[in-house]
Motif scaffolding. Structure first.
Motif, PDB file in Angstrom:
ATOM      1  N   ARG A 149      -9.945 -14.409   2.628  1.00 40.19           N
ATOM      2  CA  ARG A 149      -9.549 -13.257   2.374  1.00 40.19           C
ATOM      3  C   ARG A 149     -10.521 -12.321   2.333  1.00 40.19           C
ATOM      4  O   ARG A 149     -11.563 -12.474   1.682  1.00 40.19           O
ATOM      5  CB  ARG A 149      -8.595 -13.191   1.047  1.00 40.19           C
ATOM      6  CG  ARG A 149      -7.546 -14.256   0.707  1.00 40.19           C
ATOM      7  CD  ARG A 149      -7.019 -14.054  -0.782  1.00 40.19           C
ATOM      8  NE  ARG A 149      -7.900 -15.129  -1.475  1.00 40.19           N
ATOM      9  CZ  ARG A 149      -7.867 -15.170  -2.844  1.00 40.19           C
ATOM     10  NH1 ARG A 149      -7.027 -14.428  -3.484  1.00 40.19           N
ATOM     11  NH2 ARG A 149      -8.890 -15.825  -3.361  1.00 40.19           N
ATOM     12  N   SER A 150     -10.409 -11.176   3.379  1.00 39.23           N
ATOM     13  CA  SER A 150     -11.587 -10.319   3.431  1.00 39.23           C
ATOM     14  C   SER A 150     -11.602  -9.447   2.427  1.00 39.23           C
ATOM     15  O   SER A 150     -12.526  -8.591   2.202  1.00 39.23           O
ATOM     16  CB  SER A 150     -11.215  -9.680   4.849  1.00 39.23           C
ATOM     17  OG  SER A 150     -10.079  -8.997   4.818  1.00 39.23           O
ATOM     18  N   ARG A 151     -10.321  -8.941   1.585  1.00 35.50           N
ATOM     19  CA  ARG A 151     -10.512  -8.200   0.452  1.00 35.50           C
ATOM     20  C   ARG A 151      -9.830  -9.095  -0.592  1.00 35.50           C
ATOM     21  O   ARG A 151      -8.856  -9.518  -0.604  1.00 35.50           O
ATOM     22  CB  ARG A 151      -9.858  -6.881   0.767  1.00 35.50           C
ATOM     23  CG  ARG A 151     -10.206  -6.361   1.843  1.00 35.50           C
ATOM     24  CD  ARG A 151      -9.823  -4.763   2.028  1.00 35.50           C
ATOM     25  NE  ARG A 151     -10.334  -3.805   0.770  1.00 35.50           N
ATOM     26  CZ  ARG A 151      -9.926  -2.447   1.010  1.00 35.50           C
ATOM     27  NH1 ARG A 151      -9.199  -1.869   1.867  1.00 35.50           N
ATOM     28  NH2 ARG A 151     -10.176  -1.763  -0.272  1.00 35.50           N
ATOM     29  N   LYS A 152     -10.375  -8.775  -1.981  1.00 40.92           N
ATOM     30  CA  LYS A 152      -9.908  -9.335  -2.909  1.00 40.92           C
ATOM     31  C   LYS A 152      -9.648  -8.426  -4.174  1.00 40.92           C
ATOM     32  O   LYS A 152      -9.976  -8.939  -5.367  1.00 40.92           O
ATOM     33  CB  LYS A 152     -11.040 -10.651  -3.351  1.00 40.92           C
ATOM     34  CG  LYS A 152     -11.342 -11.454  -2.422  1.00 40.92           C
ATOM     35  CD  LYS A 152     -12.598 -12.307  -2.788  1.00 40.92           C
ATOM     36  CE  LYS A 152     -12.768 -13.387  -1.595  1.00 40.92           C
ATOM     37  NZ  LYS A 152     -14.006 -14.270  -2.140  1.00 40.92           N
ATOM     38  N   GLU A 153      -9.020  -7.190  -3.864  1.00 40.31           N
ATOM     39  CA  GLU A 153      -8.866  -6.262  -5.133  1.00 40.31           C
ATOM     40  C   GLU A 153      -7.582  -6.902  -5.908  1.00 40.31           C
ATOM     41  O   GLU A 153      -6.471  -7.390  -4.975  1.00 40.31           O
ATOM     42  CB  GLU A 153      -8.481  -4.791  -4.368  1.00 40.31           C
ATOM     43  CG  GLU A 153      -9.615  -4.296  -3.676  1.00 40.31           C
ATOM     44  CD  GLU A 153      -9.265  -4.624  -2.268  1.00 40.31           C
ATOM     45  OE1 GLU A 153      -8.697  -5.344  -1.985  1.00 40.31           O
ATOM     46  OE2 GLU A 153      -9.849  -3.585  -1.390  1.00 40.31           O
ATOM     47  N   LYS A 154      -7.713  -6.702  -6.967  1.00 40.43           N
ATOM     48  CA  LYS A 154      -6.733  -7.072  -7.896  1.00 40.43           C
ATOM     49  C   LYS A 154      -5.532  -6.052  -7.940  1.00 40.43           C
ATOM     50  O   LYS A 154      -5.998  -4.943  -7.602  1.00 40.43           O
ATOM     51  CB  LYS A 154      -6.871  -7.497  -9.290  1.00 40.43           C
ATOM     52  CG  LYS A 154      -7.942  -8.574  -9.308  1.00 40.43           C
ATOM     53  CD  LYS A 154      -8.271  -9.045 -10.864  1.00 40.43           C
ATOM     54  CE  LYS A 154      -9.059 -10.426 -11.172  1.00 40.43           C
ATOM     55  NZ  LYS A 154      -9.580 -10.620 -12.343  1.00 40.43           N
ATOM     56  N   ALA A 155      -4.396  -6.588  -8.419  1.00 40.02           N
ATOM     57  CA  ALA A 155      -3.294  -5.324  -8.297  1.00 40.02           C
ATOM     58  C   ALA A 155      -3.877  -4.371  -9.456  1.00 40.02           C
ATOM     59  O   ALA A 155      -4.387  -4.463 -10.371  1.00 40.02           O
ATOM     60  CB  ALA A 155      -1.895  -6.036  -8.818  1.00 40.02           C
ATOM     61  N   VAL A 156      -3.562  -2.978  -9.151  1.00 36.95           N
ATOM     62  CA  VAL A 156      -3.510  -2.003 -10.003  1.00 36.95           C
ATOM     63  C   VAL A 156      -2.420  -2.372 -11.204  1.00 36.95           C
ATOM     64  O   VAL A 156      -1.453  -2.054 -10.905  1.00 36.95           O
ATOM     65  CB  VAL A 156      -3.428  -0.805  -9.285  1.00 36.95           C
ATOM     66  CG1 VAL A 156      -3.924   0.521 -10.329  1.00 36.95           C
ATOM     67  CG2 VAL A 156      -4.535  -0.353  -8.345  1.00 36.95           C
TER      68      VAL A 156
END
Length: 688
Positions: A149-156
């Motif tokens: 996964r190239s981005r691992k931002e969590k849900a806001v």
């Protein structure tokens, strides 16, 4: 979530095999198997090998015949073992563990010939692959590519009381449905710039048109959607009622015993293919909540007085579709092609008819400088370097469902990708699959969405870069969540259990949900479709692209979004997207209308039973609701007998002796005829 998955490109430099082997059985002509190129990261010390059918019997004798498909220390094929002896201790294991119910289908598709070969990571993959590829007993060699996964931002997180303006209306009593413009969009979502000036607004009806569809159907538990993603939080109060439960593994969650003989132990709600366990995980510090978020769009329970609504989640009195968690991502653990293909086959073998796949390789048309490389650019390239993916998806498409059920075959649905590239990413770009682009709340393309070649349909995926929240006078206008998609997440991601995400990853489950709702309605009407027939209905029932494009402003749409490298605002050239967003936006209401005039009547299946064995069938599936008691007449009662359990609603047919007999079943004044075949050994027994 944006750019949810891609393959990194890197060279693998391991020590070279210097020993020689007997050259007699090495191919030297142009029919040699092509050695896979190290075009991306791969698991060190592992290769995926497809053997020639001529050595199938040898492999069957040598490989452990365990339900778990455990590894062996020898293949039994002399030339193969000669090569692998050069790399010291090694193991050989079937890619797809034996499933007692589907082994014959596995063999017909050739998937039983695929093996994982594991050896010391001191040796170069390229060299071992070259040696194996030269053997006449080997048909294909593939790298076990790492999927990242190239981005691992969590849900806001959704914070109660923070959002000041409702984005829509609520059809049910779910309190957060007011913020789900993707379900019901009343045009009450405003786009503002950082000066507080209104520069645009949502458009009423720019949603999935599910409100009218709900008047006909809200979901059906006979339809199973496999979510290939992070794990799904099956304890979430909005998801728990609609989680799939394996009837053969109840009470054995995460256990070591394979009670139902499907090759996987303790798989009560699905399987964790990353950690090789029936325990589904969602609480790793690096988990983003993505799998639960996707599942909530499809099947959070409606009208239960809590949380959100969903497309096909049913209600407490009328249960919705079921979610099967096929976990292929877990925290920071690198997943692989092996985990992916096992999940796909598991879904087909255990009743799923929809694959929800919010992932893919980087688009072959993406900006290589920004994205660190490009993915596959053609069908031929994808099939050449990822052959096991292709054959496994083929297996799902052709073996999921039932010739006598609602759907004959399976439907694989992919996110188109988030590189703002004029080509969908693979595997979704391949013509047999549904590939979903993303739209914002005004029907315009999301700033990140891929489009063009390979894109077949679009759906709401959100765009937080366009829609802003007004919080308070001091904070002013900030980039806001309201333009994104609100759904369920695990508690470690958001205390409320709900959060916002955006991306073609979010558009994809809207299509999966509408397909699931459509199949639920078909089940309600006792209608049957092939997978191709149903996909055609899906595409023909959209809100046409031409209608959507009429709402686009003639000017450019300015949105404050930036490239990954430089924080420089850019503007969208809408002309680039015209005619490039697939057939149009998914439309649940039109799909259900189309189902009423299409398909064929479901028929009670012919049954194949082992001597002394039995098959349980739910006859209500094949008769109109409320048809009444079922009466079964078997012509030759020495071959088979039947019994009906009114409490469970199940009809049990038991095989008495080898033979064939005609039979009929009647209810509500309707009679259907079928044939019972009893065999000494059926292999895969059940209905055909």
């Amino acid at each position: 979530m944006k750019k949810y998955l891609h393959i990194f490109c890197a060279a693998v430099g391991l020590s070279v095999i210097s020993c020689s082997i007997n050259e007699e059985n090495i191919r030297t002509d142009e029919t040699s198997v092509k050695v896979p190129e190290l075009a991306g990261d791969a698991v060190a010390g592992e290769l995926l090998v497809k053997f020639d059918p001529q050595v199938s019997d040898i492999l069957d004798r040598i490989m452990p015949a365990t339900k778990s498909g455990g590894p062996a220390t020898r293949s039994g094929i002399v030339t193969v073992d000669d090569v692998l002896d050069l790399v010291g201790t090694y193991q050989v294991e079937r890619v797809f563990p034996k499933n007692t119910r589907t082994e014959s289908a596995t063999r017909e598709s050739g998937l039983h010939l695929w093996y994982v070969v594991r050896f010391s990571d001191e040796f170069r993959l390229e060299d071992v692959a070259k040696r194996l590829s030269s053997l006449g007993e080997v048909q294909q060699v593939e790298l076990n590519r790492i999927m990242k996964r190239s981005r691992k931002e969590k849900a806001v997180p959704f914070v109660p009381g923070k959002v000041m303006t409702k984005a829509g209306v609520s059809h049910f009593d779910d309190p957060l449905m007011y913020y789900q413009w993707d379900m019901i969009n009343d045009g009450n979502l405003f786009a503002v710039n950082d000066k507080g000036e209104t520069v645009g607004k949502s458009i009423a009806g720019a949603d999935v048109q599910v409100e009218e569809a709900w008047k006909k159907c809200t979901g059906d538990p006979s339809i199973i959607v496999a979510v290939l993603d992070e794990g799904v939080d099956f304890t979430h109060p909005d998801l728990k009622p609609n989680m799939w439960t394996n009837p053969g593994e109840q009470g054995n969650y995460g256990g070591k015993e394979d009670l139902d003989g499907n090759g996987y132990s303790g798989d009560t709600h699905g399987y964790n293919f990353v950690r090789n366990t029936g325990i589904i995980t969602t609480n790793d510090i690096a988990d983003t909540g993505h799998g639960s978020h996707v599942a909530g769009v499809i099947a959070a329970q409606n009208n239960n007085g809590i949380g959100i609504g969903s497309i096909a989640g049913g209600t407490p009195d009328k249960p919705g579709v079921k979610i099967m968690s096929c976990q292929i991502f877990s925290g920071d653990i690198e997943t692989s092609a092996l985990a992916q293909v096992r999940a796909v086959k598991y879904a087909a073998d255990n009743g799923a008819v929809i694959l929800q796949c919010s992932w893919g390789y980087i688009s072959g048309a993406a900006n290589g400088y920004v994205w660190g490389g490009q993915g596959y650019t053609s069908d031929e390239m994808w099939m050449e370097y990822s052959p096991i993916e292709k054959v496994t998806f083929d297996y799902f498409i052709h073996n999921a469902g039932s010739p006598n059920g609602v759907l004959d075959g399976g439907i694989a649905i992919f996110a188109a990708g988030n590189e703002n590239a004029p080509m969908a990413c693979y595997p979704g770009k391949y013509g047999d699959y549904v590939s979903v682009a993303s739209t914002a709340a005004d029907w315009t393309p999301s700033t990140f969405t891929n489009y063009g070649a390979g894109t077949t349909i679009c759906a709401p995926g959100g765009d937080q870069n366009y829609y802003w929240d007004f919080t308070d006078a001091e904070a002013g206008y900030k980039r806001g969540e309201r333009g994104s998609i609100l759904s369920t997440v695990p508690p470690h991601v958001a205390e409320s259990g709900y959060g916002y995400m955006e991306g073609t990853s979010m558009a994809c489950p809207h299509v999966s949900g509408v397909v699931a709702l459509g199949l639920s309605y078909a089940a309600q009407l006792r209608k049957h479709f092939t997978a191709d027939e149903f996909k055609e209905l899906l595409y023909s029932s959209v809100t046409p692209a031409s209608d959507i494009e009429k709402t686009w402003p003639s000017r450019k749409v300015y949105r404050d979004f930036a490239t990954e490298i430089e924080n420089v605002p850019e503007s969208m050239q809408l002309s680039l997207y015209r005619g490039q967003m697939g057939a149009g936006q998914v439309n649940a209401s039109r799909l259900l209308d189309a189902i009423e005039g299409a398909g064929s009547a479901m028929k009670f299946p012919n049954l194949y039973i082992a001597v002394g064995g039995s098959v349980d069938v739910n006859p209500s599936i094949y008769f109109a609701e409320g048809a009444g008691d079922f009466n079964v007449v078997i012509a030759d009662k020495t071959v088979a007998e039947s019994s009906y359990d009114s409490d469970s609603g199940k009809l049990r047919l038991k095989g008495l002796k080898a033979g064939m007999t005609k039979a009929s079943i009647s209810a509500g004044g309707v009679t259907q005829e079928f044939v019972i075949t009893v065999r000494t050994s059926t292999g895969d027994y059940g209905w055909l």
